[in-house]
Design a protein around this motif. Sequence first.
Motif, PDB file in Angstrom:
ATOM      1  N   GLY A 176     -36.565   6.720  -0.619  1.00 26.25           N
ATOM      2  CA  GLY A 176     -35.746   5.780  -1.402  1.00 26.25           C
ATOM      3  C   GLY A 176     -34.036   6.357  -1.219  1.00 26.25           C
ATOM      4  N   GLU A 177     -33.925   6.820  -0.002  1.00 29.23           N
ATOM      5  CA  GLU A 177     -32.583   7.269   0.145  1.00 29.23           C
ATOM      6  C   GLU A 177     -31.472   6.208   0.690  1.00 29.23           C
ATOM      7  OE1 GLU A 177     -33.093  10.738   3.104  1.00 29.23           O
ATOM      8  OE2 GLU A 177     -34.195  11.939   1.420  1.00 29.23           O
ATOM      9  N   LEU A 178     -31.857   4.847   0.884  1.00 24.20           N
ATOM     10  CA  LEU A 178     -31.407   4.035   1.333  1.00 24.20           C
ATOM     11  C   LEU A 178     -30.543   2.978   0.174  1.00 24.20           C
ATOM     12  CD1 LEU A 178     -33.451   2.677   4.168  1.00 24.20           C
ATOM     13  CD2 LEU A 178     -31.548   4.019   4.576  1.00 24.20           C
ATOM     14  N   GLU A 179     -29.480   2.707   0.530  1.00 26.42           N
ATOM     15  CA  GLU A 179     -28.850   1.828  -0.657  1.00 26.42           C
ATOM     16  C   GLU A 179     -28.275   0.571  -0.191  1.00 26.42           C
ATOM     17  OE1 GLU A 179     -26.424   5.303  -3.073  1.00 26.42           O
ATOM     18  OE2 GLU A 179     -25.399   4.389  -1.229  1.00 26.42           O
ATOM     19  N   ILE A 180     -28.183  -0.492  -0.994  1.00 29.12           N
ATOM     20  CA  ILE A 180     -27.551  -1.808  -0.698  1.00 29.12           C
ATOM     21  C   ILE A 180     -26.052  -1.821  -1.482  1.00 29.12           C
ATOM     22  CG2 ILE A 180     -27.857  -4.227  -0.719  1.00 29.12           C
ATOM     23  CD1 ILE A 180     -30.510  -3.940  -0.627  1.00 29.12           C
ATOM     24  N   HIS A 181     -25.224  -2.204  -0.479  1.00 29.94           N
ATOM     25  CA  HIS A 181     -23.733  -2.439  -0.931  1.00 29.94           C
ATOM     26  C   HIS A 181     -23.560  -4.031  -1.003  1.00 29.94           C
ATOM     27  CE1 HIS A 181     -22.164   1.799  -0.437  1.00 29.94           C
ATOM     28  NE2 HIS A 181     -22.999   1.828  -1.191  1.00 29.94           N
ATOM     29  N   TYR A 182     -22.783  -4.441  -1.776  1.00 28.85           N
ATOM     30  CA  TYR A 182     -22.414  -6.018  -1.748  1.00 28.85           C
ATOM     31  C   TYR A 182     -21.043  -6.281  -1.301  1.00 28.85           C
ATOM     32  CZ  TYR A 182     -26.832  -6.106  -3.981  1.00 28.85           C
ATOM     33  OH  TYR A 182     -28.615  -6.069  -4.314  1.00 28.85           O
ATOM     34  N   GLN A 183     -20.837  -7.264  -0.441  1.00 29.40           N
ATOM     35  CA  GLN A 183     -19.503  -7.804  -0.265  1.00 29.40           C
ATOM     36  C   GLN A 183     -19.064  -9.068  -0.953  1.00 29.40           C
ATOM     37  OE1 GLN A 183     -18.215  -7.707   3.939  1.00 29.40           O
ATOM     38  NE2 GLN A 183     -16.121  -7.191   3.170  1.00 29.40           N
ATOM     39  N   VAL A 184     -18.167  -9.648  -1.580  1.00 32.61           N
ATOM     40  CA  VAL A 184     -18.014 -10.711  -1.947  1.00 32.61           C
ATOM     41  C   VAL A 184     -17.645 -11.865  -0.969  1.00 32.61           C
ATOM     42  CG1 VAL A 184     -15.499 -10.309  -2.470  1.00 32.61           C
ATOM     43  CG2 VAL A 184     -16.848 -11.958  -3.739  1.00 32.61           C
ATOM     44  N   GLN A 185     -18.374 -13.215  -1.130  1.00 35.66           N
ATOM     45  CA  GLN A 185     -17.881 -14.170  -0.423  1.00 35.66           C
ATOM     46  C   GLN A 185     -17.172 -15.075  -1.470  1.00 35.66           C
ATOM     47  OE1 GLN A 185     -21.816 -15.298   0.923  1.00 35.66           O
ATOM     48  NE2 GLN A 185     -21.416 -14.020   2.716  1.00 35.66           N
ATOM     49  N   MET A 186     -15.890 -15.447  -0.999  1.00 32.74           N
ATOM     50  CA  MET A 186     -15.318 -16.434  -2.085  1.00 32.74           C
ATOM     51  C   MET A 186     -14.801 -17.720  -1.603  1.00 32.74           C
ATOM     52  SD  MET A 186     -12.725 -13.454  -3.732  1.00 32.74           S
ATOM     53  CE  MET A 186     -12.548 -14.614  -4.989  1.00 32.74           C
ATOM     54  N   SER A 187     -14.480 -18.651  -2.260  1.00 27.11           N
ATOM     55  CA  SER A 187     -14.055 -19.980  -1.861  1.00 27.11           C
ATOM     56  C   SER A 187     -12.541 -19.907  -1.366  1.00 27.11           C
ATOM     57  CB  SER A 187     -14.112 -20.958  -3.107  1.00 27.11           C
ATOM     58  OG  SER A 187     -13.639 -22.331  -2.610  1.00 27.11           O
ATOM     59  N   GLY A 196     -13.256 -19.515  -6.805  1.00 26.54           N
ATOM     60  CA  GLY A 196     -13.596 -18.097  -6.892  1.00 26.54           C
ATOM     61  C   GLY A 196     -14.672 -17.671  -6.094  1.00 26.54           C
ATOM     62  N   ILE A 197     -15.540 -16.662  -6.828  1.00 23.58           N
ATOM     63  CA  ILE A 197     -16.697 -16.039  -5.943  1.00 23.58           C
ATOM     64  C   ILE A 197     -17.966 -17.138  -5.933  1.00 23.58           C
ATOM     65  CG2 ILE A 197     -18.253 -14.266  -6.289  1.00 23.58           C
ATOM     66  CD1 ILE A 197     -16.378 -12.887  -8.140  1.00 23.58           C
ATOM     67  N   ARG A 198     -18.297 -17.164  -4.799  1.00 24.16           N
ATOM     68  CA  ARG A 198     -19.512 -17.867  -4.409  1.00 24.16           C
ATOM     69  C   ARG A 198     -20.874 -17.072  -4.434  1.00 24.16           C
ATOM     70  NH1 ARG A 198     -17.864 -22.915  -2.303  1.00 24.16           N
ATOM     71  NH2 ARG A 198     -19.980 -23.350  -2.819  1.00 24.16           N
ATOM     72  N   GLY A 199     -20.674 -16.159  -3.878  1.00 26.24           N
ATOM     73  CA  GLY A 199     -21.707 -15.072  -3.841  1.00 26.24           C
ATOM     74  C   GLY A 199     -21.518 -13.607  -3.097  1.00 26.24           C
ATOM     75  N   TYR A 200     -22.403 -12.884  -2.702  1.00 27.35           N
ATOM     76  CA  TYR A 200     -22.259 -11.610  -2.193  1.00 27.35           C
ATOM     77  C   TYR A 200     -23.185 -11.563  -1.248  1.00 27.35           C
ATOM     78  CZ  TYR A 200     -19.641 -10.538  -6.267  1.00 27.35           C
ATOM     79  OH  TYR A 200     -18.848 -10.345  -7.316  1.00 27.35           O
ATOM     80  N   GLU A 201     -22.719 -10.747  -0.160  1.00 28.86           N
ATOM     81  CA  GLU A 201     -23.679 -10.384   1.124  1.00 28.86           C
ATOM     82  C   GLU A 201     -24.282  -9.082   1.060  1.00 28.86           C
ATOM     83  OE1 GLU A 201     -23.783 -10.212   6.174  1.00 28.86           O
ATOM     84  OE2 GLU A 201     -21.880 -10.694   5.086  1.00 28.86           O
ATOM     85  N   ALA A 202     -25.733  -8.950   1.160  1.00 28.94           N
ATOM     86  CA  ALA A 202     -26.261  -7.502   1.006  1.00 28.94           C
ATOM     87  C   ALA A 202     -26.080  -6.948   2.213  1.00 28.94           C
ATOM     88  CB  ALA A 202     -27.599  -7.861   0.561  1.00 28.94           C
ATOM     89  N   LEU A 203     -25.489  -5.624   2.193  1.00 25.01           N
ATOM     90  CA  LEU A 203     -25.286  -4.715   3.472  1.00 25.01           C
ATOM     91  C   LEU A 203     -25.957  -3.454   3.036  1.00 25.01           C
ATOM     92  CD1 LEU A 203     -21.416  -5.664   4.028  1.00 25.01           C
ATOM     93  CD2 LEU A 203     -23.505  -6.727   5.063  1.00 25.01           C
ATOM     94  N   LEU A 204     -26.920  -3.075   4.029  1.00 21.89           N
ATOM     95  CA  LEU A 204     -27.664  -1.754   4.028  1.00 21.89           C
ATOM     96  C   LEU A 204     -26.877  -0.648   4.397  1.00 21.89           C
ATOM     97  CD1 LEU A 204     -30.199  -0.673   3.526  1.00 21.89           C
ATOM     98  CD2 LEU A 204     -30.906  -1.048   6.039  1.00 21.89           C
ATOM     99  N   ARG A 205     -26.877   0.263   3.592  1.00 23.59           N
ATOM    100  CA  ARG A 205     -26.127   1.515   3.926  1.00 23.59           C
ATOM    101  C   ARG A 205     -27.092   2.689   3.754  1.00 23.59           C
ATOM    102  NH1 ARG A 205     -23.240  -1.532   5.633  1.00 23.59           N
ATOM    103  NH2 ARG A 205     -21.096  -2.090   4.933  1.00 23.59           N
TER     104      ARG A 205
END
Length: 715
Positions: free
Chosen positions: A439-450, A456-465
């Motif tokens: 369980g040493e992996l993480e997910i970061h989220y980057q915003v997706q906007m109109s 404003g905010i439409r969603g987030y993209e999940a990015l593995l770290r």
Amino acid sequence: MFNVLGCIFYQHNIALVGLAALVCLFGSAVTLRLLRRCVRAQGTQRLGWQFLAAVAGGGGVWTTHFVAMLAYEPTAPVSFDPALTLISLVIAIVGLFVSFVVSGLGSGKILTGMGGALVGISFAAMYYTGMFAYRITGLVEWDFGYIVASVLLSVALSAAAITLIWRTYLGSRRYWVAVALMVTGIVSLHFTGMTALRIIPMSQNFTEVDNGAALALALAIAVVALLVVGTGLTSFLIDNNVRAISRRQLHHVAAHDALTGLPNRTSFQRQLAGHLDGYLNPGKKLAVIGIDLNRFKEINDTFGHAAGDEVLRILARRMEQILRDDEFIARLGGDEFAAIKPFSDKDEILSFAKRIESVFTRPIEIGAMDGIVGASLGAAIWPDDAQTPDELVNNADLAMYHAKHGFLETICFYDANIGATVRNRRQLAEDLRRALERGELEIHYQVQMSLNSSQGIRGYEALLRWTHPVIGPISPSEFIPVAEENGLIASLGAWVLNKACEDASRWEPAYRVAVNVSAVQFMDTNLPRLVHEALVTTGLSPHRLELELTETALVKDKARSLHIMRQIKDLGVGLALDDFGTGYSSLETLRTFPFDKIKLDRAFVGEMEQDRQSKAIVRAVLALGKSLDIPVLAEGIETEEQMEILQQEGCDEGQGFLLGRPSQVDRLIQHGGPVQNEARRPAEPTRKAAASKSEPVDDKDDGPVSLRSPLAARS
């Protein structure tokens, strides 16, 4: 003893005695050879060999006796009782069969000796029954001492012969000793018994025996016996031949690959060991070449395993045709092959490698398949690159993997740098496997906007770290390919999908979450089921999940890709075409596949301020999206100027460092992101689903997370 020798030389026809001895020797040799077959036989097969041995032995000893009787020159008229003569033959065969069965009942010497003694008794019973069939016109007297001696000699020598023949290990010399013992026992029985015989003629006048007729009868009997014994010998020889063929076939099966007919791994190792023993002299070296097919998995996935097997068979035949006397190729397993080439000059290896490459660059036609497979080759040299055979093979393997990862079209020779690079890559794969387990992996989220409204905010993209405990942060562009190569992408992607759905299920407002699917994972027909399980387990609404995939994942098998995409769409999940404008991007893809969004690649967004062509491409893609009624999201927005251009051109959505850097969920909340609703936490989140996208990791997540409004760029 002298009486017995005198009986032989003075009362017998020596020529017929020689014939009897020859029959006895041949019959005994065949009998014991057949009996020897019983040592490793079991059940009915053992009984069969014992019966054949009894027939051969009984016929041989019976013939020996009667030929020797015909050789006897009595002083009175003689005749034979046909009934007793036949009975003596039956006694010999039945007695030997019973004796052989008894001798084989156990592995100890007692039963074997008892069986051997019964053989001698059977010989004696046959002999004296035959003697009773020998009718003489005169008085017959017997010396009881010689009778006992004849029986004891027969029993003792036969027991010794049979005991010896049943030994587990029997060399050629011991076999012939056993034959000599049996022949001696039979001969001793007959001539000692004949010495015991005393004949007193009752008349001085009797018809003289026709020696020619006796000789003809003896020859006839001998021929019949030889035919019987020869039948047993023929059975033995046929069985020997069948066994030899079976051994060769078994050896071939054990040493060759069942599918292709090429030598297998065992043969390869044996061949390599033999070469290393023979080519250590100065001036002679040895090359081991690792061969791995480049697109074999695609063939199996696209056309089925039957087509894949046929491809391997075709390639194997081609490789066999290019080999020369000192060259060797084996199939190690799957789509991996290995070759051995002794050489004096390196040009010989290059020439051999070119011939191998020609095998894989020729097109293959199988049904609907018509294409080139291709292969990666890596070589290691003995003794330059290794000190042991295993090290030599391993280094050739490392060179081959380096060629595969580097997309090299020619053979790659091993060196220390290649070894270090491949070993590091393999170590990275092992570390990634442990990181996933711990369980040493993480997910970061980057915003997706109109970009064109106040939504404003439409969603987030999940990015593995992944932050390696020793190396530190590792880019997904580095460890995602490693995961794909080592079979980790399925479990890795499953964890990302489930974790992203689990996090998004607790967001308020209910923003969507975008998850990337790798080309390798998208070809898995289980993907729709995994997506469905993730949605059910986490409780996330399907319309809030969006899967992003590149066109690379679609071009391998369009029909299969379209089927998988329709299954996902039927779940209510959105699909986005990622990195549009690069790689395989084509208008045909947008026309064929049901995408809900186009993601414009960051390469065009980053260059459109200075590059007129990039700006023209951006404008064309945006116009295309509007005409197809497909929203366009621009990636990599990092400056105000880029934002303004995109807004002026009517881009629907944007994503980049200017709008917000990737961050953990808790830090997004601190800076205006979605609120985590703990009441919606799933009871048991699973670890199944799709893969992550390669995003830059130069953001250290130490600074503030920007969630600015895109409309601010207008002011």
